[in-house]
Motif scaffolding. Structure first.
Motif, PDB file in Angstrom:
ATOM      1  N   GLU A  67      23.449  50.692 -34.509  1.00 22.10           N
ATOM      2  CA  GLU A  67      23.794  49.208 -33.851  1.00 22.10           C
ATOM      3  C   GLU A  67      25.515  48.800 -33.428  1.00 22.10           C
ATOM      4  OE1 GLU A  67      22.660  46.751 -34.617  1.00 22.10           O
ATOM      5  OE2 GLU A  67      24.145  45.453 -34.007  1.00 22.10           O
ATOM      6  N   GLY A  68      25.583  48.603 -32.201  1.00 24.95           N
ATOM      7  CA  GLY A  68      27.142  48.206 -31.969  1.00 24.95           C
ATOM      8  C   GLY A  68      27.489  49.294 -30.716  1.00 24.95           C
ATOM      9  N   HIS A  69      26.685  50.686 -31.325  1.00 28.35           N
ATOM     10  CA  HIS A  69      27.843  51.322 -29.819  1.00 28.35           C
ATOM     11  C   HIS A  69      26.638  51.747 -28.560  1.00 28.35           C
ATOM     12  CE1 HIS A  69      28.736  52.069 -33.340  1.00 28.35           C
ATOM     13  NE2 HIS A  69      29.235  53.532 -33.256  1.00 28.35           N
ATOM     14  N   TRP A  70      26.458  52.175 -27.763  1.00 28.21           N
ATOM     15  CA  TRP A  70      25.609  52.182 -26.696  1.00 28.21           C
ATOM     16  C   TRP A  70      25.739  53.969 -25.862  1.00 28.21           C
ATOM     17  CZ3 TRP A  70      29.634  49.457 -25.696  1.00 28.21           C
ATOM     18  CH2 TRP A  70      30.825  49.779 -24.598  1.00 28.21           C
ATOM     19  N   TRP A  71      24.304  54.335 -25.029  1.00 30.35           N
ATOM     20  CA  TRP A  71      24.722  55.651 -24.504  1.00 30.35           C
ATOM     21  C   TRP A  71      25.391  55.322 -22.886  1.00 30.35           C
ATOM     22  CZ3 TRP A  71      25.151  59.621 -27.109  1.00 30.35           C
ATOM     23  CH2 TRP A  71      24.504  60.533 -28.384  1.00 30.35           C
ATOM     24  N   SER A  72      26.497  56.148 -23.075  1.00 30.40           N
ATOM     25  CA  SER A  72      26.703  55.224 -21.262  1.00 30.40           C
ATOM     26  C   SER A  72      25.992  56.876 -20.508  1.00 30.40           C
ATOM     27  CB  SER A  72      28.256  55.496 -21.865  1.00 30.40           C
ATOM     28  OG  SER A  72      28.518  55.091 -19.643  1.00 30.40           O
ATOM     29  N   ALA A  73      25.242  57.083 -19.722  1.00 33.94           N
ATOM     30  CA  ALA A  73      25.059  57.553 -18.935  1.00 33.94           C
ATOM     31  C   ALA A  73      25.904  59.010 -18.334  1.00 33.94           C
ATOM     32  CB  ALA A  73      23.817  58.032 -17.968  1.00 33.94           C
ATOM     33  N   ALA A  74      25.952  59.918 -18.537  1.00 36.11           N
ATOM     34  CA  ALA A  74      26.718  60.774 -17.420  1.00 36.11           C
ATOM     35  C   ALA A  74      27.404  60.490 -17.057  1.00 36.11           C
ATOM     36  CB  ALA A  74      26.416  62.365 -17.456  1.00 36.11           C
ATOM     37  N   SER A  75      26.619  59.810 -16.077  1.00 32.74           N
ATOM     38  CA  SER A  75      26.931  59.659 -14.373  1.00 32.74           C
ATOM     39  C   SER A  75      28.047  58.279 -14.368  1.00 32.74           C
ATOM     40  CB  SER A  75      25.939  59.823 -13.229  1.00 32.74           C
ATOM     41  OG  SER A  75      25.336  58.984 -13.805  1.00 32.74           O
ATOM     42  N   ALA A  76      27.935  57.417 -15.555  1.00 34.60           N
ATOM     43  CA  ALA A  76      28.511  56.174 -15.435  1.00 34.60           C
ATOM     44  C   ALA A  76      29.977  55.954 -16.396  1.00 34.60           C
ATOM     45  CB  ALA A  76      27.412  54.913 -16.709  1.00 34.60           C
ATOM     46  N   VAL A  77      30.062  57.325 -17.265  1.00 33.17           N
ATOM     47  CA  VAL A  77      31.285  57.432 -17.938  1.00 33.17           C
ATOM     48  C   VAL A  77      32.270  56.993 -16.895  1.00 33.17           C
ATOM     49  CG1 VAL A  77      32.617  59.138 -19.404  1.00 33.17           C
ATOM     50  CG2 VAL A  77      29.903  58.440 -19.893  1.00 33.17           C
ATOM     51  N   ASP A  78      31.882  57.723 -15.822  1.00 30.81           N
ATOM     52  CA  ASP A  78      33.426  57.464 -14.990  1.00 30.81           C
ATOM     53  C   ASP A  78      33.935  56.099 -14.903  1.00 30.81           C
ATOM     54  OD1 ASP A  78      34.493  59.850 -14.879  1.00 30.81           O
ATOM     55  OD2 ASP A  78      33.803  60.138 -12.898  1.00 30.81           O
TER      56      ASP A  78
END
Length: 366
Positions: free
Chosen positions: A337-348
């Motif tokens: 809850e309150g978190h998300w997965w940021s795709a490897a290519s989206a982190v930057d």
DNA sequence: AACACGTGGAG
DNA sequence: TCTCCAAGTGT
């Protein structure tokens, strides 16, 4: 009755003239993306208040070199104040990431919205009105009024403080000397080309009248400078010694899922790094404060390893030693809850402050 | 009034 | 390595 002063009073110096400085500026001004140079102004081009405002906010406590790329990116993406006002907050925070002092970005967005909603998309033209807007204080209000609207406002930033403290040999330490410096600066401000005068004074401070080893031989105001005459230019403005920076420690958890995604969450909207993204972690406590260490509980089950060493990062008022835990998380695990997965290519592209980019890079093994 | 608030470059 | 600091503002 006072005793004779040990050093004779300085011989009368010629007064500093704005015209002399502007003449120097016409020849030596720096070409900057947000600046309309004297020749272009003579050809009838006016500075765009939006670009002046944006550059001035970015330049608050920030170097020209650091600002340039951000200014270009912002103006390319949001060419007018209406565009910025309509942008999602999150996109503005992402675009500001790395520039620091993130309340500026929040205030920037709020200011753009106010200008559109209250002022019909037109910037107020006086320093007094500009100073009512979020993120615009005395310096920025005066700078915009002078540069974009030709108001003879007294523009006082750190450069001007240094130049004026030296020109008038104001030996009172900062910040107590600020009122005297402002008064002295006001006596210099000309009715004509006040914007160029302000930029000239700032250029002078940035390139000639520098904090250390000022190049007085090249200064257009050298003959008028009382501090130079007394041989104390480099010692002004005087400042009290700074307090030592405390050291804080904490732990952050860089969860890396099998697909390379990184687990992130949003920081609270205000305070340090307010509104920015981060990997989950503990609070940061002052070393030796007596407070018990927080139990460093990972946000997800997985194979967690502590990285060798720590990520160090120095903020304005404290130093941080951040322990980084790297977690390998199985494919398909959902974000808490309150978190998300940021795709490897989206982190930057995330709204990640530099500190967390360092931590993530370390955990990834970059 | 004094302190919180980022970052990266220079010396 | 380490200190200083760069076009300040908000509270």
């Amino acid at each position: 009755m006072t005793s004779p002063s040990p050093t004779p009073p300085p011989a009368a110096l010629p007064p500093a003239s704005a015209a002399d400085l502007i003449a120097w500026y016409d020849r030596h001004h720096r070409r900057l993306p947000w600046r309309v140079g004297p020749a272009e102004q003579a050809a009838g081009r006016r500075a765009d208040p939006y670009r002046v405002w944006l550059s001035e906010v970015m330049l608050q406590q920030t170097t020209v070199a650091a600002v340039k790329a951000y200014f270009e990116a912002f103006t390319a993406r949001w060419p007018r104040v209406e565009d910025l006002a309509a942008a999602p907050d999150e996109e503005v925070m992402k675009a500001w990431a790395g520039l620091g002092y993130y309340s500026r970005a929040r205030n920037l967005k709020a200011c753009a919205e106010r200008i559109v909603a209250v002022h019909g998309g037109r910037f107020p033209e006086t320093a007094a009105e500009l100073a009512d807007l979020p993120g615009i204080g005395p310096y920025t209000a005066a700078a915009i009024a002078a540069i974009a609207f030709d108001e003879a406002a007294t523009v006082v930033d750190g450069n001007v403080e240094r130049v004026v403290a030296r020109l008038f040999a104001i030996e009172e330490p900062m910040p107590a000397a600020k009122p005297a410096i402002r008064k002295a600066a006001a006596t210099l401000t000309p009715a004509t080309r006040p914007g160029d005068f302000a930029q000239a004074t700032m250029d002078l401070g940035a390139t000639i009248c520098t904090p250390r080893k000022p190049a007085c031989a090249l200064c257009p105001w050298a003959s008028a400078c009382r501090a130079r005459a007394q041989g104390i230019a480099e010692t002004l403005p005087r400042r009290a010694a700074k307090a030592a920076r405390p050291i804080r420690t904490g732990t952050c958890f860089v969860a890396i899922r099998a697909d390379g995604s990184i687990l992130l969450r949003r920081r609270p909207p205000k305070g340090l790094l307010g509104g920015m993204s981060e990997p989950p972690g503990t609070v940061w406590r002052v070393v030796g404060s007596g407070a018990a260490e927080d139990a460093a509980t990972p946000p997800l089950a997985g194979r967690w390893r502590r990285l060798i060493g720590t990520v160090a990062h120095t903020f304005t008022h404290f130093h941080l030693e951040l322990t980084v835990m790297r977690g390998e998380i199985a494919a398909g695990v959902a974000a808490p809850e309150g978190h998300w997965w940021s795709a490897a290519s989206a982190v930057d592209g995330e709204a990640l402050p530099s500190l967390f980019r360092k931590a993530i890079a370390a955990a990834r093994g970059d």
